[in-house]
Design a protein around this motif. Structure first.
Motif, mmCIF file in Angstrom:
data_model
loop_
_atom_site.group_PDB
_atom_site.id
_atom_site.type_symbol
_atom_site.label_atom_id
_atom_site.label_comp_id
_atom_site.label_asym_id
_atom_site.label_seq_id
_atom_site.Cartn_x
_atom_site.Cartn_y
_atom_site.Cartn_z
ATOM 1 N N ILE A 24 0.853 -1.186 0.000
ATOM 2 C CA ILE A 24 0.000 0.000 0.000
ATOM 3 C C ILE A 24 0.890 1.236 0.000
ATOM 4 O O ILE A 24 1.707 1.421 0.905
ATOM 5 C CB ILE A 24 -0.951 -0.002 1.213
ATOM 6 N N GLY A 25 0.754 2.065 -1.028
ATOM 7 C CA GLY A 25 1.587 3.250 -1.162
ATOM 8 C C GLY A 25 1.280 4.279 -0.086
ATOM 9 O O GLY A 25 0.275 4.194 0.629
ATOM 10 N N GLY A 26 2.152 5.266 0.032
ATOM 11 C CA GLY A 26 1.949 6.346 0.986
ATOM 12 C C GLY A 26 3.049 6.410 2.022
ATOM 13 O O GLY A 26 3.660 5.400 2.364
ATOM 14 N N PHE A 27 3.276 7.635 2.460
ATOM 15 C CA PHE A 27 4.223 7.913 3.544
ATOM 16 C C PHE A 27 3.430 8.791 4.499
ATOM 17 O O PHE A 27 3.178 9.953 4.194
ATOM 18 C CB PHE A 27 5.442 8.640 2.984
ATOM 19 N N GLY A 28 2.953 8.204 5.619
ATOM 20 C CA GLY A 28 1.918 8.891 6.368
ATOM 21 C C GLY A 28 0.719 9.042 5.440
ATOM 22 O O GLY A 28 0.402 8.123 4.680
ATOM 23 N N GLU A 29 0.086 10.215 5.444
ATOM 24 C CA GLU A 29 -1.096 10.378 4.582
ATOM 25 C C GLU A 29 -0.736 10.753 3.145
ATOM 26 O O GLU A 29 -1.577 10.638 2.247
ATOM 27 C CB GLU A 29 -2.054 11.411 5.168
ATOM 28 N N ALA A 30 0.493 11.215 2.915
ATOM 29 C CA ALA A 30 0.862 11.628 1.559
ATOM 30 C C ALA A 30 0.936 10.412 0.645
ATOM 31 O O ALA A 30 1.779 9.538 0.821
ATOM 32 C CB ALA A 30 2.203 12.361 1.571
ATOM 33 N N GLY A 31 0.032 10.352 -0.308
ATOM 34 C CA GLY A 31 0.027 9.232 -1.256
ATOM 35 C C GLY A 31 -0.768 8.031 -0.801
ATOM 36 O O GLY A 31 -0.795 7.004 -1.479
ATOM 37 N N SER A 32 -1.418 8.123 0.352
ATOM 38 C CA SER A 32 -2.208 6.985 0.830
ATOM 39 C C SER A 32 -3.476 6.841 -0.021
ATOM 40 O O SER A 32 -4.262 7.769 -0.143
ATOM 41 C CB SER A 32 -2.577 7.207 2.303
ATOM 42 N N SER A 159 -2.376 8.001 -7.674
ATOM 43 C CA SER A 159 -1.666 8.853 -8.629
ATOM 44 C C SER A 159 -2.451 10.144 -8.840
ATOM 45 O O SER A 159 -3.636 10.226 -8.510
ATOM 46 C CB SER A 159 -1.457 8.136 -9.966
ATOM 47 N N GLU A 160 -1.759 11.138 -9.395
ATOM 48 C CA GLU A 160 -2.406 12.423 -9.675
ATOM 49 C C GLU A 160 -3.180 12.326 -10.988
ATOM 50 O O GLU A 160 -4.317 12.720 -11.090
ATOM 51 C CB GLU A 160 -1.303 13.502 -9.782
ATOM 52 N N THR A 173 5.408 14.964 -2.887
ATOM 53 C CA THR A 173 5.931 13.833 -2.090
ATOM 54 C C THR A 173 4.890 12.736 -1.872
ATOM 55 O O THR A 173 5.115 11.820 -1.086
ATOM 56 C CB THR A 173 6.475 14.310 -0.728
ATOM 57 N N ALA A 174 3.759 12.802 -2.575
ATOM 58 C CA ALA A 174 2.818 11.682 -2.547
ATOM 59 C C ALA A 174 3.322 10.528 -3.415
ATOM 60 O O ALA A 174 2.766 9.435 -3.391
ATOM 61 C CB ALA A 174 1.441 12.129 -3.029
ATOM 62 N N ARG A 175 4.396 10.767 -4.169
ATOM 63 C CA ARG A 175 4.948 9.713 -5.033
ATOM 64 C C ARG A 175 5.531 8.574 -4.193
ATOM 65 O O ARG A 175 5.200 7.412 -4.395
ATOM 66 C CB ARG A 175 6.053 10.309 -5.913
ATOM 67 N N THR B 54 15.108 15.320 1.893
ATOM 68 C CA THR B 54 14.269 14.613 2.853
ATOM 69 C C THR B 54 13.932 13.262 2.233
ATOM 70 O O THR B 54 13.601 13.171 1.042
ATOM 71 C CB THR B 54 13.022 15.431 3.253
ATOM 72 N N GLU B 55 14.077 12.213 3.046
ATOM 73 C CA GLU B 55 14.126 10.865 2.467
ATOM 74 C C GLU B 55 12.798 10.395 1.870
ATOM 75 O O GLU B 55 12.753 9.396 1.178
ATOM 76 C CB GLU B 55 14.662 9.849 3.475
ATOM 77 N N ASN B 56 11.702 11.133 2.133
ATOM 78 C CA ASN B 56 10.441 10.755 1.498
ATOM 79 C C ASN B 56 10.312 11.315 0.082
ATOM 80 O O ASN B 56 9.209 11.340 -0.464
ATOM 81 C CB ASN B 56 9.249 11.182 2.369
ATOM 82 N N GLY B 57 11.431 11.745 -0.517
ATOM 83 C CA GLY B 57 11.397 11.978 -1.955
ATOM 84 C C GLY B 57 11.498 13.399 -2.445
ATOM 85 O O GLY B 57 10.883 13.749 -3.454
#
Lengths: 236, 228
Positions: A24-32, A159-160, A173-175, B54-57
Motif C-alpha cells: 500500500i503506497g503512501g508515507f503517512g497520509e501523503a500518497g495513501s 496517482s495524480e 511527495t505523494a509519489r 528529505t528521504e520521502n522523496g
C-alpha cells in the motif's frame, strides 16, 4: 485494445484474496490510497500481509484496515507515527506480526523484487539487531548484509493523473513508494485524481509506465486522512 | 554515575543548532533528522548554498509554509508540511535512498540516545520488551552518508551520561559518528576516543568530564582558545 479503466472501487479490489500480500503506497497520509483501502475493508479479505512505511493513523485508511482485523502481518520501517494507536495495541497483545525493515532497505527490497532481483547486499543494519541471522559478506573490506527482494500479489497506490494505458504521474511527495510498488506487485491497482486520454500525458513526464499498472479507478476528490482524523471519523 | 543537571547553563536548543550550522559547508547536500537537527537549516551562515534532502522523496526542501499554503502531499520525513526551493526535484523512495546509500549525501545531522567513544550510535530503540521498535531511515543514513553529526543533550533527563564507553541500547550503526554537539561542548570522535573541540561559554572541561561516561581528551582548539 488496452483499457485499464475500471468504473467501481469494489470491482477494482474484488479479487484480493485471504492471505494475500498487499503493498500500500503512501508515507503517512501523503500518497495513501484511502478510497482503495476502504474498498478493501468493505470487500472483506483477511489475514493480509501489508507492506507500507507506517501503520496508519487514527481510525481511517490503513489504521482502519488493521483495526478491522484484516491484517496478520505488517512489513514496515516506522510503526510508531504520531496518532498511531491501533497498531501498538494489537502488537502489544500479540495479535499482529511485525517485520521491521530499515526504510532504505524496504524501498530497495521492493525495487529489487520488481526488477527480478531475488536478493542483494547492503551496509545498512550491519552490526545491529536487524542484521541478526542474516548472511553477511565482505566486499572490499566492508561488511554487508543480504536482504531479499520483496514481491506482492497486489499493490494499491494513488496517482495524480493516469491514462487508460495506466501511465501515471504523481503529486509532489505523494509519489514516495508508489512507483516501486507498482513494479513489485502482480496486480497493481491505482486510484487516480484524473483520468485522461491516451497520448495526452507528455511521455517525458510519465513517472510510472503503464506496463506496471493493471487497473485504474478515477477518484477526483479523494478524502484527506488528516481531515478525517480531525473530524474524529472512523471506517466503516 | 549521575550528576544533577544545573538549569540554564551551557547552550540552549537554538544555540546547539546554530553551532552545528557553522560546520555545514557551502555547496553541500544535507539531510536533517527530526527535532533539534531540523532547526539547523535556519542558522546556516549567509552566503552558503545548502541543498536539503528529505528521504520521502524531495531534494531542495524549503522551510515550513504559511498556514494557508499547507499541502498534505508536500511533507518532510517528520510528516510536517514543507515548501520547495527553486531547483527542487521529486523522486521515488528507491531513488531517494540511493542518494543516501550510494554516498551522495554529504552531511546528516541526527539525534541520539547514546554515542560510544568508538562512534557507535544508538537512537532507535531502548530494546525494552514492550517498546514498539521503529527505525525509519536512521540505519540507512548512518551507513551511507559521508559525514554524521549528532546533536543531543549531554545527559538524559535523569542525569545519566549519553556519551559512553559502549552503548547499552541496540545500535543504529557501528563507528559512524564524526562529531557531537551537546549543550555543553563540541566533541569529535577520534581514533583515541572523544576529543573536546569546544566548550560552551562558562563550561569547564572538568564539568563536561564529570557528565561523560568515558574519558575525554582536550582537543588542541581548547589550548588555543585559552590563549586568546
Amino acid at each position: 485494445m488496452i483499457d485499464k479503466h475500471i468504473d467501481s472501487l469494489s470491482d477494482a479490489v474484488a479479487d484480493i484474496f485471504d492471505g494475500a500480500t498487499v503493498m500500500i503506497g503512501g508515507f503517512g497520509e501523503a500518497g495513501s490510497p484511502i478510497e482503495l483501502i476502504h474498498a478493501l475493508i468493505d470487500q472483506g479479505a483477511k489475514n493480509l500481509t501489508v507492506v507500507n512505511n507506517n501503520t496508519g493513523s487514527g481510525h481511517v485508511g490503513l489504521a482502519a484496515l488493521i483495526e478491522n482485523g484484516r491484517v496478520g502481518k505488517m512489513i514496515c520501517s516506522y510503526p510508531r507515527t504520531v496518532g498511531s494507536k491501533v497498531f501498538p495495541e494489537l502488537y502489544r497483545s500479540g495479535k499482529i506480526e511485525l517485520e521491521l525493515v530499515p526504510q532504505g532497505t524496504l524501498a530497495e527490497r521492493i525495487r529489487a523484487g520488481g526488477a527480478g532481483i531475488p536478493a542483494f547486499y547492503t551496509a545498512t543494519s550491519v552490526n545491529t539487531p536487524l542484521a541478526e541471522g542474516k548472511e553477511l559478506r565482505n566486499f572490499d573490506g566492508r561488511d554487508y548484509v543480504m536482504e531479499y527482494g520483496l514481491r506482492a500479489d497486489f499493490a494499491l497506490i494513488k496517482s495524480e493523473c493516469a491514462d487508460n494505458h495506466g501511465n501515471l504521474t504523481y503529486n509532489k511527495t505523494a509519489r514516495n513508494f508508489a512507483p516501486i510498488m507498482a513494479m513489485a506487485a502482480k496486480t497493481t491497482i491505482v486510484q487516480t485524481g484524473s483520468l485522461c486520454e491516451v497520448g495526452s500525458i507528455d511521455p517525458e513526464v510519465i513517472v510510472t509506465p503503464g506496463i506496471f499498472v493493471n487497473r485504474v479507478v478515477e477518484i477526483p476528490h479523494p478524502a484527506q486522512e488528516s481531515k478525517l482524523i480531525a473530524e474524529g471519523r472512523s471506517y466503516p | 554515575m549521575s550528576v544533577a543537571k544545573q538549569q540554564n547553563i551551557g547552550w540552549g536548543r537554538e544555540e546547539m543548532a546554530k553551532r552545528t550550522a557553522l560546520d555545514i559547508p557551502d555547496g553541500s547536500y544535507v539531510n536533517l533528522g527530526i527535532g533539534i537537527p531540523e532547526m539547523v537549516a535556519q542558522y546556516v551562515p549567509e552566503g552558503r548554498e545548502v541543498i536539503y534532502h528529505t528521504e520521502n522523496g524531495l531534494l531542495g526542501m524549503g522551510p515550513a509554509p504559511a498556514e494557508d499554503e499547507v499541502d498534505p502531499e508536500l511533507i518532510n520525513a517528520g510528516k510536517k508540511a514543507v515548501t520547495v526551493n527553486p531547483g527542487a526535484s521529486f523522486f521515488h523512495h528507491a531513488d531517494s535512498f540511493a542518494m543516501i546509500r550510494g554516498q551522495h549525501i554529504d552531511v546528516c545531522v541526527l539525534g541520539a540516545m547514546q554515542v560510544s567513544e568508538q562512534g557507535d550510535l544508538a537512537n532507535w530503540s531502548t530494546g525494552e520488551a514492550d517498546a514498539i521498535p521503529a527505525v525509519g531511515g536512521a540505519m540507512d543514513l548512518v551507513a551511507g552518508v559521508k559525514t554524521i553529526y549528532v546533536i543531543t543533550q549531554h545527559c538524559t533527563k535523569s542525569g545519566e551520561p549519553k556519551l559512553v564507553e559502549s552503548c547499552s541500547y541496540p545500535l543504529t550503526g557501528k563507528a559512524v559518528v564524526d562529531r557531537i554537539y551537546t549543550d555543553l561542548a563540541v566533541i569529535d570522535v577520534t581514533a583515541d576516543g572523544f576529543m573536546v573541540a569546544e566548550l560552551a561559554p562558562g563550561i569547564s572541561f572538568d564539568y563536561v568530564q564529570q557528565r561523560t561516561g568515558c574519558k575525554l581528551l582536550p582537543g588542541p582548539q581548547l589550548a588555543e582558545a585559552a590563549n586568546h
